[in-house]
Design an enzyme around this catalytic site. Structure first.
Site, PDB file in Angstrom:
ATOM      1  N   ASN A   9       0.924  -1.000  -0.019  1.00  0.00           N
ATOM      2  CA  ASN A   9      -0.062   0.004   0.010  1.00  0.00           C
ATOM      3  C   ASN A   9       0.832   1.040  -0.062  1.00  0.00           C
ATOM      4  OD1 ASN A   9      -1.745   2.088   0.482  1.00  0.00           O
ATOM      5  ND2 ASN A   9      -2.113   1.321   2.641  1.00  0.00           N
ATOM      6  N   LYS A  11      -0.073   4.232  -0.499  1.00  0.00           N
ATOM      7  CA  LYS A  11      -0.890   5.426   0.308  1.00  0.00           C
ATOM      8  C   LYS A  11      -0.282   6.573  -0.540  1.00  0.00           C
ATOM      9  CE  LYS A  11       0.068   3.309   4.819  1.00  0.00           C
ATOM     10  NZ  LYS A  11      -0.027   3.248   6.374  1.00  0.00           N
ATOM     11  N   HIS A  95      -9.368   0.616   5.184  1.00  0.00           N
ATOM     12  CA  HIS A  95      -8.136   0.730   5.695  1.00  0.00           C
ATOM     13  C   HIS A  95      -8.271   1.784   7.018  1.00  0.00           C
ATOM     14  CE1 HIS A  95      -4.106   2.318   6.346  1.00  0.00           C
ATOM     15  NE2 HIS A  95      -3.366   1.290   5.733  1.00  0.00           N
ATOM     16  N   GLU A  97      -6.757   4.209   8.020  1.00  0.00           N
ATOM     17  CA  GLU A  97      -6.764   5.563   7.825  1.00  0.00           C
ATOM     18  C   GLU A  97      -7.831   6.209   7.235  1.00  0.00           C
ATOM     19  OE1 GLU A  97      -2.784   5.098   5.662  1.00  0.00           O
ATOM     20  OE2 GLU A  97      -1.850   4.454   7.346  1.00  0.00           O
ATOM     21  N   GLY A 173       2.333   1.943  10.904  1.00  0.00           N
ATOM     22  CA  GLY A 173       3.009   2.920  10.651  1.00  0.00           C
ATOM     23  C   GLY A 173       3.946   3.420  12.008  1.00  0.00           C
ATOM     24  N   SER A 213       3.536  -2.545  10.345  1.00  0.00           N
ATOM     25  CA  SER A 213       5.004  -2.492  10.615  1.00  0.00           C
ATOM     26  C   SER A 213       5.541  -3.991  10.229  1.00  0.00           C
ATOM     27  CB  SER A 213       5.183  -2.058  12.147  1.00  0.00           C
ATOM     28  OG  SER A 213       4.914  -0.713  12.317  1.00  0.00           O
TER      29      SER A 213
HETATM   30  C1  PEP Z   1      -0.457  -0.102   6.125  1.00  0.00           C
HETATM   31  O1  PEP Z   1      -0.804   0.863   5.797  1.00  0.00           O
HETATM   32  O2  PEP Z   1      -1.590  -1.031   5.772  1.00  0.00           O
HETATM   33  C2  PEP Z   1       0.295  -0.609   7.082  1.00  0.00           C
HETATM   34  C3  PEP Z   1       0.232  -1.857   7.553  1.00  0.00           C
HETATM   35  O3  PEP Z   1       1.484   0.193   7.145  1.00  0.00           O
HETATM   36  P1  PEP Z   1       3.142  -0.071   7.673  1.00  0.00           P
HETATM   37  O4  PEP Z   1       3.416  -1.314   7.071  1.00  0.00           O
HETATM   38  O5  PEP Z   1       3.704   1.316   7.417  1.00  0.00           O
HETATM   39  O6  PEP Z   1       2.749  -0.155   9.124  1.00  0.00           O
END
Ligand code: PEP
Length: 252
Positions: A9, A11, A95, A97, A173, A213
Site C-alpha cells: 500500500n 498510500k 483501511h 486511515e 506505521g 509494521s
Molecule cells: C498499512 O498501511 O496498511 C500498513 C500496514 O502500514 P505499515 O506497514 O507502514 O505499518
C-alpha cells in the site's frame, strides 16, 4: 494449502517516475511461484501508468479506495468500474486511515465492498482495533462488529473475491508489530468468525493478511503463522528491496 498474498500500500507517496521504477523493480524481483501472489496499490493518479509497467507480469494492481456509486456528482471520487478500467484487480477498503481519518463507517464500507465486488474487483477488506480497544480487551468485539457489518449480505461465492487484512491500528506505521501470539490469536478469531458467517469451506479458503509494521526482519515469522496468509505492507513497500525481502519471507 492457501497461497501467500503480499500487497504493498503506497498510500500518498511516490512521484510518477518513482512509482513506475518501483513497480518495474517489484515485477522483476517477484518470485515465479504459484503459491505467492503479489500486488501493489499506488496512488490513483499513477494507476494507469503503473498498469502499463505491470502488463504481462505476475504482479497485480490495486486501488486504495473507491466510491459505491457507479457514477455521479461525487467530486474527487473514483468508481469501482474506473479502477477496473485503469487496470486494477484489487481495491483496498476499510483501511484504518480511511476509517479513522475520513470517518468511514462499517455501513459505508459494506456499500463500497458490495459495489466493488459487483463491478468485478477483488476487495482487500481491512479490519483492526485501536490501542485503547485492545487495552480494554475489546479486540474480538471490534473485529466481530467490523466483519459482521462490513460483510453483511455477501454470498459465499462473493467471499472468494474477498481478502481480509487484520491490521491492528496501533501497529500501522508505528514500528510496533504485533507479537506472533497476538497476530495468530486475532487471525484465528477472524477465521472462526468467517466460519460462523459463511461456513467451513469459505473459512478454510479465505486469505487473511497481517498488516502493521511488517518489515524484512519480522516477515518470515509472521508469514509462517498458521492463520496468516500474507501481509499488507505500508512503509516497507516503498522500496523494492525491502518489499521483495518481505515477499521472500513468504516462500516455503
Ligand atoms: C498499512 O498501511 O496498511 C500498513 C500496514 O502500514 P505499515 O506497514 O507502514 O505499518
Amino acid at each position: 494449502m492457501r497461497p501467500k498474498f503480499i500487497a504493498g500500500n503506497w498510500k500518498m507517496y511516490t512521484t510518477l517516475a518513482a512509482a513506475k521504477e518501483l513497480a518495474a523493480a517489484v515485477a522483476k524481483g517477484a518470485p515465479a511461484d504459484p503459491n505467492i501472489r503479489v500486488a501493489v496499490c499506488p496512488p490513483s493518479a499513477w494507476l494507469t501508468a503503473v498498469a502499463s509497467v505491470l502488463k504481462g507480469t505476475a504482479v497485480s494492481l490495486g486501488g486504495q479506495n473507491c466510491h459505491f456509486e457507479k457514477e455521479g456528482a461525487f467530486t474527487g471520487e473514483l468508481s469501482p468500474a474506473m479502477l477496473l478500467e485503469a487496470g486494477c484487480q484489487y481495491v483496498i477498503l476499510g483501511h484504518s486511515e480511511r476509517r479513522h481519518g475520513f470517518g468511514e463507517t462499517d455501513a459505508l464500507l459494506n456499500k463500497k465492498t458490495t459495489a466493488a465486488l459487483g463491478a468485478g474487483l477483488k476487495v482487500i477488506f481491512c479490519i483492526g482495533e485501536l490501542l485503547a480497544e485492545r487495552e480494554a480487551n475489546q479486540t474480538e468485539t471490534v473485529l466481530d462488529r467490523q466483519l459482521t457489518a462490513g460483510l453483511a449480505g455477501l454470498t459465499s461465492e462473493q467471499m472468494a473475491n474477498v481478502v481480509l487484512a487484520y491490521e491492528p491500528v496501533w501497529a500501522i506505521g508505528t514500528g510496533k508489530v504485533a507479537t506472533p501470539e497476538q497476530a495468530q490469536a486475532a487471525h484465528a478469531f477472524v477465521r472462526g468468525k468467517i466460519r460462523t458467517l459463511f461456513g467451513e469451506k469459505v473459512a478454510q479458503a479465505v486469505l487473511i493478511q497481517y498488516g502493521g509494521s511488517v518489515k524484512p526482519d519480522n516477515a518470515a515469522t509472521l508469514l509462517n503463522l498458521p492463520d496468516v496468509d500474507g501481509a499488507l505492507v505500508g512503509g516497507a513497500s516503498l522500496k523494492a528491496d525491502s518489499f521483495l525481502a518481505i515477499v521472500a519471507g513468504a516462500v516455503r
